[in-house]
Design an enzyme around this catalytic site. Structure first.
Site, short mmCIF file in Angstrom:
data_model
loop_
_atom_site.label_atom_id
_atom_site.label_comp_id
_atom_site.label_asym_id
_atom_site.label_seq_id
_atom_site.Cartn_x
_atom_site.Cartn_y
_atom_site.Cartn_z
N ALA A 39 0.86 -1.18 0.00
CA ALA A 39 0.00 0.00 0.00
C ALA A 39 0.90 1.23 0.00
CB ALA A 39 -0.90 0.01 1.24
N MET A 40 0.31 2.39 -0.31
CA MET A 40 1.09 3.63 -0.35
C MET A 40 0.29 4.75 0.28
SD MET A 40 3.78 5.31 -1.08
CE MET A 40 3.86 7.03 -0.59
N HIS A 50 0.76 6.93 8.84
CA HIS A 50 1.64 7.77 8.02
C HIS A 50 1.05 9.16 7.76
CE1 HIS A 50 4.90 5.15 6.99
NE2 HIS A 50 4.18 4.28 6.32
N HIS A 92 -1.64 1.04 9.44
CA HIS A 92 -0.27 1.45 9.11
C HIS A 92 -0.29 2.68 8.19
CE1 HIS A 92 4.03 0.41 7.87
NE2 HIS A 92 3.66 1.25 6.91
N GLU A 93 -1.10 2.63 7.15
CA GLU A 93 -1.12 3.75 6.19
C GLU A 93 -1.71 5.01 6.82
OE1 GLU A 93 0.63 3.34 3.61
OE2 GLU A 93 0.81 1.18 3.97
ZN LIG Z 1 4.62 2.40 5.48
#
Ligand SMILES: [Zn+2]
Length: 763
Positions: free
Chosen positions: A172-173, A211, A207-208
């Site tokens: 993923a981003m 960020h 997690h994303e």
């Molecule tokens: Zn990451």
């Protein structure tokens, strides 16, 4: 003011501005999307493409009217421009790094919700599949509120979109406000998906979203501090998952999924410090690895434990507030944490961040005074070599101690190469009392006990006086010590006997990993049958007890345990389990949790008929997760021709390049499989390079899977020679690690082959 007119290419490389294929009613269609991290914004438009050179962006797109457009910010203006073209202008972004910009054009459905703070959240899915976005949506809205509270800073943008992309090189981003995912990391079909699928989606979403603050709002100064992004998001992603799914026992799972794996890689001479100088794209690509993510997360967990949760949280808030909309360094984080905790955080952490590797603490109890432990520390190398003065260091350790009389671990500092610590008298009375060192497994080091201390602790394992986390830690340390020749394999097997009554999922999962690893090295011995019986006996009772069908009232951990036990028992040749799996494959009666395992067993123990059937499943499967289960099952065949066919299939256009790596990852696992796969990789090397041209990370994984199963110096030399003739800078470190791993295993086999054989001959 500078104005640049330019044209670009919509490429096929999963990097920069690229196209991705999707199928609607059997018809191929294309969408356009972006992936800029680390250095690919420059593939899409001219820019100063470095994380510290932040800018505000106004994105506008003119696209065919039947499609929709998305970007980091909400749409500010949308106009028909005639000739079936529509113009979209998006609101200006806050100041941000180029690698976080994103824009996407295509056809989607979505589900939406609002957080309790009023942020709009949408999950975009392929057409007709919006239902599959609901699980992620539910996780996302709760997680955004959780982080808002935890960091003490509101989510910085008006909206948060998440979208599944069919062709995607990483998992993923975290593009700010428009997060892109592999389908398997975002979509869940309540009827069809397994608990493992859900765990992955919940974690990756968290997690994303982490960020969005850690990385996007405050960005690392330069890529050498990538760990600030990834280590932190990995730790806090687990924190949020544990918050919403306490039944998954996340922190115990963390110790095998993240902590032990990071320790494994960090035990090599070819590891790197968490913070490492990088000068070009290939070097940047290479550090998206277990060290940045998993060692990073492990040392964050260590410092959070050391400082206590309140001081840690307060320090994070200072750090994020002070550096928001700007960049920061590791030292900035330590400074903020020092302010909140009044402790010398930099002094405590520096060697963990700046030095490669980790220490082993050798512990001996004073026979006269049971409260006193004599400890030496030195860098641990899994090759068994002794670290030279250059390679060595002294790490600052906060050692958790548990005994029969402690409720919570007691922490004692240790910062010497050789010294003593004293355990408070009320916790140890007698030299025969068991003592667990590194209780809670928060310290990123190994522990080697004296033989007396080890024999004291085994009964505590058997009677489960040691909690699951510490039972895992003891075993995983013993495994690493064995690999390095600091403990003999027969002593490891003897220790495992203490785990024969084990029933907990997380611990059995570690037992399974250790047994699988030992099997791969010693499988050529004449006693391999005895080893298999020894190993399968850990799992057969669980299969017996849980049965094959989900029972009403089964917890998620029961479901995971059932899969683990069936998979491990079959791996170690349990005939009853294999026969039942084959039967169920034929009849098609199994739960979605067991699907991947049953597929694999059927192809491994079946023939061409099961193989062909699995190919059909691959072609017909609607969920990408199921396609992957079918694909990896194809690799499990033991037939040489079929293995090669699987690898050719992996390179064909029926498999997306993002999934190519599942070819070599599934055809290996045995020495024979490694031989076939390595030959194939050499023969088709240029095709691998071509398919993964812009994805050094995936190419590196292909190499590791293909070659690291070898067990001899000859093969190490052959692999080395091949890459000397075919230089692959973007996978340089992975190649060095592969060689080191082959050589370590070769010497392990030479050293312990006889003792393993006599262990089974005499027992
Ligand atoms: Zn990451």
């Amino acid at each position: 003011e500078l104005e640049i007119h330019f044209t670009g290419t919509l490429n096929d490389k999963m990097a920069g501005f690229y196209r991705s294929k999707y199928i609607v009613d059997g018809e191929e269609r294309w969408m356009a999307t972006t992936q800029f991290e680390s250095t690919d914004a420059r593939r899409a438009f001219p820019c100063w493409d470095e994380p510290a050179l932040k800018s505000k962006f106004r994105v506008s797109l003119t696209i065919p009217s039947h499609l929709s457009a998305l970007s980091n910010m909400p749409v500010a203006k949308k106009e028909e421009r005639g000739d079936k073209q529509t113009f979209y202008a998006f609101e200006e972004t806050p100041i941000m790094s180029t690698y976080l910009l994103a824009f996407i054009v295509g056809e989607f459905d979505y589900v939406e919700d609002k957080t309790k703070e009023g942020v709009d959240v949408r999950v975009y899915t392929p057409l007709g599949k919006s239902e599959q976005g609901k699980f992620a949506l539910h996780m996302a809205t709760r997680t955004l509120s959780f982080f808002t509270e935890y960091f003490g800073i509101p989510y910085p943008l008006p909206k948060s979109d998440m979208i599944a992309i069919a062709d995607f090189s990483s998992g993923a981003m975290e593009n700010w406000g428009l997060i892109t995912y592999r389908e398997t990391a975002l979509l869940i079909d309540e009827k069809n998906s397994s608990v493992t699928n859900k765990q992955r989606v919940a974690y990756v979403v968290a997690h994303e979203l982490a960020h969005q603050w850690f990385g996007n709002l405050v960005t690392m100064e330069w890529w050498k501090e990538l760990w600030l992004n990834e280590g932190f998001a990995t730790w806090v992603g687990n924190l949020a998952t544990a918050e919403f799914y306490p039944e998954w026992d996340i922190w115990t799972k963390f110790s095998s999924d993240y902590f032990s794996r990071a320790q494994g890689l960090d035990s090599m001479l070819t590891t790197h410090p968490i913070e490492v100088e990088v000068y070009n794209s290939a070097e940047i690509d290479e550090i998206f690895d277990l060290i940045s993510y998993c060692k990073g997360a492990s040392v964050i967990r260590m410092v959070a434990t050391y400082l206590g949760e309140d001081a840690f949280k307060e320090g994070l808030n200072i750090y994020l507030t002070r550096h928001q909309y700007a960049n920061a360094t590791t030292d900035d984080l330590w400074r903020a944490l020092a302010e909140s905790s009044k402790k010398d955080v930099k002094g405590f952490m520096d060697n963990w961040i700046k030095r490669p590797g980790l220490p082993v603490l050798s512990v001996q109890q004073n026979s006269e005074n049971p409260t006193e432990l004599q400890i030496t520390q030195e860098r641990f190398l899994s090759s068994g070599a002794k670290a030279t003065d250059d390679q060595n260091s002294v790490w600052n350790c906060s050692i958790g101690i548990a005994t029969d009389k402690t409720k919570e671990p007691v922490f004692i500092g240790f910062n010497e190469a050789n010294g003593k610590i004293s355990i408070p008298r009320e916790f140890v009375a007698d030299p025969s009392d068991w003592i667990k060192v590194n209780a809670g497994q928060s310290g990123f080091f190994f522990v080697q006990y004296s033989p007396e201390m080890l024999s004291n602790i085994v009964p505590a394992v058997r009677e489960k006086k040691l909690n699951a986390l510490d039972r895992i830690g003891l075993l995983s340390d013993a495994y690493s010590l064995t690999k390095a020749g600091r403990m003999s394999t027969s002593d490891l097997l003897e220790l495992l006997r203490g785990y024969q009554e084990e029933t907990e999922y997380t611990v059995l999962s570690e037992i399974s990993s250790v047994l699988r690893a030992v099997k791969t090295v010693f499988d050529s011995l004449p006693t391999s049958g005895e080893f298999d019986s020894f190993a399968s006996a850990f799992f057969a009772p669980t299969v017996e007890k849980l049965g094959w069908d989900t029972r009403s009232g089964d917890s998620d951990l029961d479901k995971l345990l059932r899969v683990l036990a069936i998979s491990a028992a079959s791996h170690f040749g349990d005939k009853t389990v294999i026969d039942e799996a084959l039967k169920r494959f034929e009849s098609g009666s199994f739960d979605s949790d067991l699907r991947g395992t049953i597929y694999k067993i059927a192809v491994k123990h079946g023939d061409i008929q099961q193989y062909e059937k699995m190919l059909e499943v691959y072609k017909d499967a609607d969920m990408h997760a199921e396609k992957l289960q079918a694909f990896t099952a194809l690799g499990a065949t033991t037939n040489e021709e079929l293995k090669k066919r699987t690898l050719s299939f992996a390179l064909s256009d029926q498999v997306r390049s993002q999934d190519l790596v599942y070819g070599p990852s599934s055809t290996t696992g045995t020495l024979d499989g490694t031989r076939i796969t390595w030959e194939f990789l050499k023969e088709h090397w240029s095709e691998f390079c071509e398919k993964l041209a812009a994805s050094g990370y995936l190419l590196a994984r292909c190499i590791q899977y293909s070659a690291s199963g070898f067990l001899s110096e000859d093969k190490a030399a052959e692999v080395e020679e091949f890459f000397a003739a075919n230089p692959t800078p973007q996978a340089d470190r992975a190649i060095q690690q592969t060689l080191e791993s082959i050589r370590s295993k070769a010497s392990w086999f030479t050293r312990d082959g006889e003792t393993v054989q006599s262990f089974f001959e005499s027992s």
